[in-house]
Design a protein around this motif. Sequence first.
Motif, PDB file in Angstrom:
ATOM      1  N   PHE A 189       0.859  -1.181   0.000  1.00 38.01           N
ATOM      2  CA  PHE A 189       0.000   0.000   0.000  1.00 38.01           C
ATOM      3  C   PHE A 189       0.897   1.234   0.000  1.00 38.01           C
ATOM      4  N   ASN A 190       0.526   2.232  -0.786  1.00 35.34           N
ATOM      5  CA  ASN A 190       1.281   3.475  -0.854  1.00 35.34           C
ATOM      6  C   ASN A 190       0.431   4.622  -0.328  1.00 35.34           C
ATOM      7  N   ASN A 191       1.113   5.665   0.171  1.00 34.96           N
ATOM      8  CA  ASN A 191       0.441   6.886   0.615  1.00 34.96           C
ATOM      9  C   ASN A 191      -0.646   6.605   1.648  1.00 34.96           C
ATOM     10  N   VAL A 192      -0.268   5.925   2.717  1.00 33.94           N
ATOM     11  CA  VAL A 192      -1.193   5.599   3.801  1.00 33.94           C
ATOM     12  C   VAL A 192      -0.626   6.109   5.115  1.00 33.94           C
ATOM     13  N   SER A 193      -1.469   6.153   6.132  1.00 32.08           N
ATOM     14  CA  SER A 193      -0.977   6.393   7.481  1.00 32.08           C
ATOM     15  C   SER A 193      -1.218   5.128   8.294  1.00 32.08           C
ATOM     16  N   VAL A 194      -0.309   4.877   9.216  1.00 32.85           N
ATOM     17  CA  VAL A 194      -0.353   3.658  10.020  1.00 32.85           C
ATOM     18  C   VAL A 194      -0.451   4.058  11.487  1.00 32.85           C
ATOM     19  N   VAL A 195      -1.405   3.452  12.187  1.00 34.33           N
ATOM     20  CA  VAL A 195      -1.507   3.658  13.629  1.00 34.33           C
ATOM     21  C   VAL A 195      -0.404   2.823  14.270  1.00 34.33           C
ATOM     22  N   LYS A 196       0.469   3.454  15.029  1.00 39.87           N
ATOM     23  CA  LYS A 196       1.630   2.758  15.582  1.00 39.87           C
ATOM     24  C   LYS A 196       1.251   1.702  16.615  1.00 39.87           C
ATOM     25  N   LYS A 197       0.243   1.973  17.418  1.00 42.11           N
ATOM     26  CA  LYS A 197      -0.139   1.034  18.477  1.00 42.11           C
ATOM     27  C   LYS A 197      -0.840  -0.182  17.869  1.00 42.11           C
ATOM     28  N   ALA A 198      -0.386  -1.350  18.252  1.00 40.33           N
ATOM     29  CA  ALA A 198      -0.971  -2.593  17.750  1.00 40.33           C
ATOM     30  C   ALA A 198      -2.326  -2.867  18.398  1.00 40.33           C
ATOM     31  N   ASN A 199      -3.196  -3.529  17.644  1.00 35.37           N
ATOM     32  CA  ASN A 199      -4.431  -4.104  18.181  1.00 35.37           C
ATOM     33  C   ASN A 199      -4.059  -5.525  18.595  1.00 35.37           C
ATOM     34  N   VAL A 200      -4.173  -5.844  19.874  1.00 36.68           N
ATOM     35  CA  VAL A 200      -3.752  -7.150  20.370  1.00 36.68           C
ATOM     36  C   VAL A 200      -4.953  -7.843  21.011  1.00 36.68           C
ATOM     37  N   THR A 204      -3.579  -0.867  12.209  1.00 34.54           N
ATOM     38  CA  THR A 204      -4.593  -0.176  11.421  1.00 34.54           C
ATOM     39  C   THR A 204      -3.918   0.706  10.374  1.00 34.54           C
ATOM     40  N   ILE A 205      -4.416   0.584   9.143  1.00 32.49           N
ATOM     41  CA  ILE A 205      -3.924   1.349   8.000  1.00 32.49           C
ATOM     42  C   ILE A 205      -5.059   2.257   7.533  1.00 32.49           C
ATOM     43  N   ARG A 206      -4.794   3.561   7.417  1.00 31.34           N
ATOM     44  CA  ARG A 206      -5.797   4.522   6.949  1.00 31.34           C
ATOM     45  C   ARG A 206      -5.384   5.075   5.581  1.00 31.34           C
ATOM     46  N   PHE A 207      -6.349   5.116   4.672  1.00 28.99           N
ATOM     47  CA  PHE A 207      -6.110   5.585   3.317  1.00 28.99           C
ATOM     48  C   PHE A 207      -6.665   7.000   3.141  1.00 28.99           C
ATOM     49  N   ALA A 208      -6.152   7.709   2.154  1.00 26.34           N
ATOM     50  CA  ALA A 208      -6.562   9.091   1.904  1.00 26.34           C
ATOM     51  C   ALA A 208      -8.052   9.214   1.623  1.00 26.34           C
TER      52      ALA A 208
END
Length: 104
Positions: free
Chosen positions: A4-15, A25-29
Amino acid sequence: MSEFNNVSVVKKANVYFGGNVSSRTIRFADGSVKTLGFMLPGEYTFNTADPEIMEIIDGDLDVLLPGSENWLTITGGQSFDVPANAKFTVNIKTATDYCCSFLK
């Protein structure tokens, strides 16, 4: 699609399930959201809010979807759909890498 390109990633993991299932979690534009995750062998039940597409990148599992009495076998390269406001159970046979797309 392998990346995936041009995304933001939430650093904290869902465990979940004592660390046996984790995702990021990956968020797209365009506002869409996906999670990239990993599941260790075991049986896990999940609840959904939005409809989902679970793409299995690598691994081997059985899934019991809502309204079904029969387990489906899913392997790497396959996917399955889960409706909104539902519960589904996976029985992970081998370590499984997945991508979950949340639909709205």
